[in-house]
Design an enzyme around this catalytic site. Structure first.
Site, PDB file in Angstrom:
ATOM      1  CE1 TYR A   7      -3.208  -2.799   0.015  1.00  0.00           C
ATOM      2  CE2 TYR A   7      -3.851  -2.207   2.237  1.00  0.00           C
ATOM      3  CZ  TYR A   7      -4.016  -2.986   1.107  1.00  0.00           C
ATOM      4  OH  TYR A   7      -4.993  -3.951   1.075  1.00  0.00           O
ATOM      5  CE  LYS A  36       0.472 -16.951  -2.334  1.00  0.00           C
ATOM      6  NZ  LYS A  36      -0.024 -18.296  -2.685  1.00  0.00           N
ATOM      7  CG  ASP A  62      -2.524 -19.563  -0.790  1.00  0.00           C
ATOM      8  OD1 ASP A  62      -1.678 -19.677   0.120  1.00  0.00           O
ATOM      9  OD2 ASP A  62      -2.419 -20.137  -1.883  1.00  0.00           O
ATOM     10  CG  ASP A  89     -12.286  -6.750   5.741  1.00  0.00           C
ATOM     11  OD1 ASP A  89     -11.910  -6.214   6.802  1.00  0.00           O
ATOM     12  OD2 ASP A  89     -12.736  -6.101   4.781  1.00  0.00           O
TER      13      ASP A  89
END
Ligand code: NAD
Length: 375
Positions: free
Chosen positions: A141, A192, A225, A253
């Site tokens: 970000y 990851k 994931d 979330d």
């Protein structure tokens, strides 16, 4: 010891839910359950209307001086057209940046009384208590370059850069391990590493910090994931999850929805410990936004705001017992069947009583007071 708080209610339902917590702070002062001095300030659209900015320099100075900032919510359609630099969210981002709040803590707790409100089966979520620790000031970000380039052949290229340095990973992993010490002493780090260099470094640094500094914490790794899948398959396997900004945004979330309603979810954002006092700059806020659709209707659920204040009691005021009592007060009021509209089941509401913002606030304060007085 008097704790200095800055209350920034913001916009929409922000002032309504903040009023309930302010009344609790006043009660606590009056009853001698802690000592708080608080100031109030404007942020977001309210600050723009009064001062022409999303947060004024005076308010920023107060935030920097406070032991903790208690934040409501900002934004709403009224300010859709204001210049980008002074849009309501700019006030929130400035606070996070200037206070150096790199660690975002989002607990996902499923109150037994609300297990039916989750999209997952009761046995999967009932009693759930997971803490997601998300890195908040680095990663994709913020990394540069971050741009869209016109290639001149009718095509464009968009670039975001995922970048982490050793110190950023070390400090967030330390926060997660310190918090795990006060819980079930388990941390799962998610990245990851199979496809991202930043994941390889994250994994290496996290492993080393845990091995060297936290031998008593059971520390393991999961690909992000797979972690998302496990969060909905069997979330109770996790205690603390530590992850980067992007994965943390998504995983928290997912975890949020396990618990039923946005109106229930608190968060804390913490900075580095002060070298002299050891205290961390901190801000506490509900996960939800300003809910303009229900603002002014006296129906907003104040529980996320109360639970955010409970986190403030625990992490900024060292009032662990009072924090637990406030959380217990919330659980008991729910057990008794009190519900704001957002947590009322569409069917099967027999035995439940619908209350407004003030009714829920009053019930939680009364229950907290009796728990605190009982000791
Ligand atoms: P929202 O979280 O404000 O609302 C989403 C839905 O949840 C709405 O239907 C709302 O009524 C409901 N809801 C939220 N909190 C509730 C509560 N305490 N009690 C009962 N119902 C509740 O998200 P949105 O509608 O996407 O955004 C509205 C505004 O809030 C936008 O301007 C957005 O930018 C802003 N926002 C601010 C923050 C923040 O201040 N941290 C976070 C998210 C969104």
């Amino acid at each position: 010891m008097t704790h200095q708080l800055l209350l920034l209610a913001g916009d929409g339902i922000g002032p309504e839910i903040m009023a309930e917590v302010k009344a609790l702070i006043d009660w606590m002062n009056a009853e001698g359950i802690g000592s708080f001095a608080y100031e109030e300030g404007l942020v977001g659209g309210a600050a723009y209307d009064a001062e022409g900015v999303a947060i004024s320099e005076t308010t920023m100075q107060k935030a920097l001086a406070a032991d903790a900032v208690i934040f409501g919510a900002v934004g709403g359609p009224k300010w859709d057209g204001v210049p980008y630099e002074v849009r309501p969210e700019a006030g929130l981002l400035r606070l996070r940046k200037d206070l150096g709040l790199f660690a975002n803590l989002r607990p996902a707790i499923c109150y037994p009384a609300l297990a039916e409100a989750s999209s997952l089966k009761r046995e999967v979520v009932e009693g759930l208590d997971v803490l997601i620790v998300r890195e908040l000031t680095g990663g994709v970000y913020f990394g540069e370059p971050k741009e869209i380039t016109d290639l001149g052949n009718g095509q464009k290229r968009a670039v975001d850069t995922q970048v982490y340095e050793t110190y950023e990973i070390e400090r967030i992993v330390r926060v997660a391990c310190e918090l795990a010490k006060t819980r079930a002493k388990r941390v799962t780090s998610m990245e990851k590493r199979n496809v991202m260099k930043s994941g390889v470094l994250w994994n290496e640094v996290a492993t080393e910090v845990a091995r060297r500094e936290y031998p008593d914490i059971a520390f393991d790794h999961m690909l992000a994931d797979a972690g998302g899948m496990q969060l909905v398959r069997w979330p109770k396997q996790f205690d603390v999850i530590v992850t980067d900004n992007l994965f943390g945004d998504m995983l928290s979330d997912v975890a949020a929805m396990l618990t039923g309603s946005l109106g229930m979810l608190p968060s804390a954002s913490l900075g580095a410990p002060d070298p002299q006092s050891g205290r961390r700059k901190a801000m506490y806020e509900p996960v939800h936004g300003s809910a303009p659709d229900i603002a002014g209707k006296e129906v907003a659920n104040p529980i996320a705001m109360f639970a955010s204040f409970a986190m403030c009691l625990r992490y900024s005021c060292g009032m662990i017992e009072a924090a637990g009592q406030l959380e217990k007060a919330i659980a008991e009021v729910l057990d008794e069947g009190l519900r704001t509209g957002d947590i009322l089941p569409r069917t099967g509401a027999e035995g439940l009583t619908e209350v407004g913002t003030k009714g829920m606030g009053q019930a939680i304060r009364e229950r907290f007071l009796s728990l605190a007085q009982a000791g």
